[in-house]
Design an enzyme around this catalytic site. Structure first.
Site, short mmCIF file in Angstrom:
data_model
loop_
_atom_site.label_atom_id
_atom_site.label_comp_id
_atom_site.label_asym_id
_atom_site.label_seq_id
_atom_site.Cartn_x
_atom_site.Cartn_y
_atom_site.Cartn_z
N LYS A 110 19.29 17.57 22.13
CA LYS A 110 20.29 18.14 21.23
C LYS A 110 21.70 17.78 21.74
CE LYS A 110 22.42 20.77 18.27
NZ LYS A 110 22.58 20.40 16.87
N GLU B 65 21.81 17.10 39.46
CA GLU B 65 21.85 18.00 38.29
C GLU B 65 20.43 18.06 37.75
OE1 GLU B 65 24.20 16.53 35.03
OE2 GLU B 65 24.18 18.41 33.94
N HIS C 123 28.09 18.83 39.84
CA HIS C 123 26.98 19.79 39.74
C HIS C 123 26.35 20.09 41.11
CE1 HIS C 123 27.08 20.17 35.44
NE2 HIS C 123 27.14 18.86 35.34
ZN ZN Z 1 29.39 16.47 33.66
#
Ligand code: ZN
Ligand code: NAG
Ligand code: NAG
Length: 517
Positions: free
Chosen positions: A214, A364, A389
């Site tokens: 998405k 991440e 992240h």
């Molecule tokens: Zn980013």
């Protein structure tokens, strides 16, 4: 070459030292335990341990002035009340919910209001096309002249066109909107195409891949941003929304994909586009003299072959030549689990001009030991200046310790991690350990416009309320704000100036907050 060599050397040296930190703590704990049986009371020792933990945590060594202490009381009263409510009832604690389900509740929180007013320093991890709010995209950009719409393959395409072409059944959006029934329908579709927001995100995005599908489709529907005037206004708006959220500086990741001027047919390649960005920044700073600036991190998509990657590096060299002060460095974007790991490009990356810093997205992921998780090793070996992240970093104590000792800050983006499926309940976010250890961290917002956020406050809220200890206070927030300037790419002179400008804002903020006691 030089970069890597120095680095390995550093690792070797580091490896020879003993791991002082944890052993000091644990041996002093043993000492405490012995004392426990001898002369100190259980409760004294307990107090000491808690104090110890607080001092080690983010901002734990900051001393609050009397007026800061007063402001802290206001903040902590609001925080304790909100957490206590959740702790007692067990089902009202907002950070335990998916962000997209509780946005309007967060906005009503007293703590949220306090955080909004706080001078938060800088945003160091955000992507150019995903920053400005949905409200601006929908209510401003889609109501402009010459915006055409077509349904292609079940999704809405929006493009600014001089003349509609034949590759789709284009209709002028303003014409579609003249018919109330069609207007309602198309507006719904556009809204759905612009954000991740949905009725039940936990079900709709029950896997990381579904969430990323998405997410990528939103990037795929940004055709309207390839039109120069719309892009420039959006870029300006990115800064405006940060500014209104009491952020004074930003380092923005940009893919520098080609930009077009639909009316005169001109196109702008990477370097020209970066120059346009810089012009927008200059204009913004003229309009807002207390905003201190923007640098860009050139961050194209990681899912490319070696030829395309060579083109990236050539572009990087050109950017460095022509816009040395505007360019902060280089990164790669796109889902790590699906894209190429850093190892694919490591040989090329290690011979990049060492005066161009890296800011790699790494770790991440929820995976442990897979290629995406191992990106953390490559990011650090390639001398990354910060880690984007670093969600998986605490699973690697050696890398974590090294990052801490080398002042490699982790760019924590709480809401992004939740919306993209890594963590459901913020209380389980691994940054809790980074905060507890006083590791170098900054909190950032990644793609706020894609999930109904705006500015930086929402992520500060989640970090402060949901991830940090209930006892973390104004010290942690102050340190976070200062960290965002300290770990930025500004030079030492600029940092000093930035910190002193920030301090003036901070003092004014504290004065107001303390007054409300
Ligand atoms: Zn980013
Ligand atoms: C959109 O925003 C621009 C500033 O970026 C403003 O000048 C314009 O009036 C706005 N248009 C609409 C339709 O809201
Ligand atoms: C249309 O959608 C399908 C499935 O969603 C996808 O596989 C295909 O590549 C899309 N085609 C185009 C032209 O975008």
């Amino acid at each position: 070459m030089v970069r890597t060599f120095l680095f390995i050397l550093a690792i070797l040296i580091c490896g020879q030292t003993t791991f002082g930190y944890p052993s000091v703590t644990s041996s002093s704990l043993q000492q405490h335990m012995q004392n426990f049986w001898q002369h100190e009371s259980y409760w004294q020792i307990r107090r000491k341990l808690l104090l110890n933990e607080k001092q080690e945590s983010l901002g734990g060594d900051l001393e609050l002035s009397p007026i800061e202490a007063k402001a802290n009381d206001v903040l902590m009263k609001a925080k304790k009340r909100e957490i206590y409510d959740g702790f007692i009832t067990g089902n009202t604690f907002l950070p335990s919910f998916n962000f997209m389900e509780v946005i309007s509740k967060i906005e009503k929180s007293e703590v949220f209001k306090i955080l909004h007013d706080m001078p938060k320093g800088a945003v160091l991890h955000a992507h150019e096309s995903a920053m400005a709010s949905f409200d601006y995209r929908f209510n401003n950009l889609t109501y402009r002249k010459n915006l055409y719409v077509c349904n292609k393959n079940g999704s809405v395409n929006l493009q600014f066109l001089k003349e509609p072409n034949n590759d789709c059944h284009w209709e002028l959006l303003s014409n579609v909107r003249k018919n109330p029934a069609r207007a309602k329908n198309i507006n719904e579709k556009i809204k759905r195409s612009m954000t991740m927001i949905t009725k039940n995100p936990k079900i709709k995005y029950d896997t990381v891949n579904k969430a990323w599908e998405k997410f990528n489709s939103i990037f795929g529907s940004l055709g309207y941003l390839s039109h120069r005037p719309a892009y420039e206004d959006l870029f300006y708006r990115n800064l405006q929304e940060l500014y209104e959220d009491n952020v004074m500086y930003a380092e923005i990741r940009t893919t520098l994909s080609t930009l077009y001027d639909t009316y005169d047919g001109k196109s702008y390649e990477a370097l020209e586009k970066a120059q346009l960005q810089k012009d927008v920044v200059d204009r913004f700073m003229k309009d807002h003299p207390d905003f201190i600036g923007v640098k860009i991190i050139y961050a194209p998509n990681r899912a490319v072959d070696q030829n395309k990657f060579d083109y990236y590096l050539k572009t990087l060299t050109k950017l460095k030549q022509h816009l040395p002060d505007f360019l902060a460095g280089f990164d790669l974007v796109g889902q790590e689990d699906k894209g190429k790991p850093l190892t694919e490009f490591a040989d090329k990356l290690k011979s990049v001009d060492p005066s161009i810093p890296f800011f790699f997205h790494a770790g991440e992921t929820n995976w442990n030991g897979e290629s995406t998780d191992l990106n953390l090793f490559d990011a650090i070996l390639l001398n990354t200046k910060r880690i984007g992240h670093g969600y998986a970093l605490t699973k690697h104590p050696l890398l974590w310790k090294f990052a801490q000792q080398s002042n490699i800050a982790v760019e924590v983006c709480p809401i992004s991690n939740q919306v993209l499926g890594l963590v459901e309940d913020m209380r389980n976010h691994p940054a809790a350990s980074l905060f507890a250890k006083g590791s170098p961290v900054v909190v950032s917002n990644d793609d706020p416009g894609f999930w109904g956020a705006k500015g930086l406050t929402y992520d500060f809220y989640e970090a402060f309320m949901g991830i940090m200890s209930a006892n973390s206070d104004l010290r942690s927030l102050k340190q976070l704000a200062m960290n965002s300037l300290i770990y930025s790419s500004m030079n030492n002179e600029e940092k000093k100036e930035a910190l002193s400008q920030w301090q003036v804002k901070w003092d004014a903020y504290i004065f107001e907050l303390a007054k409300s006691a």
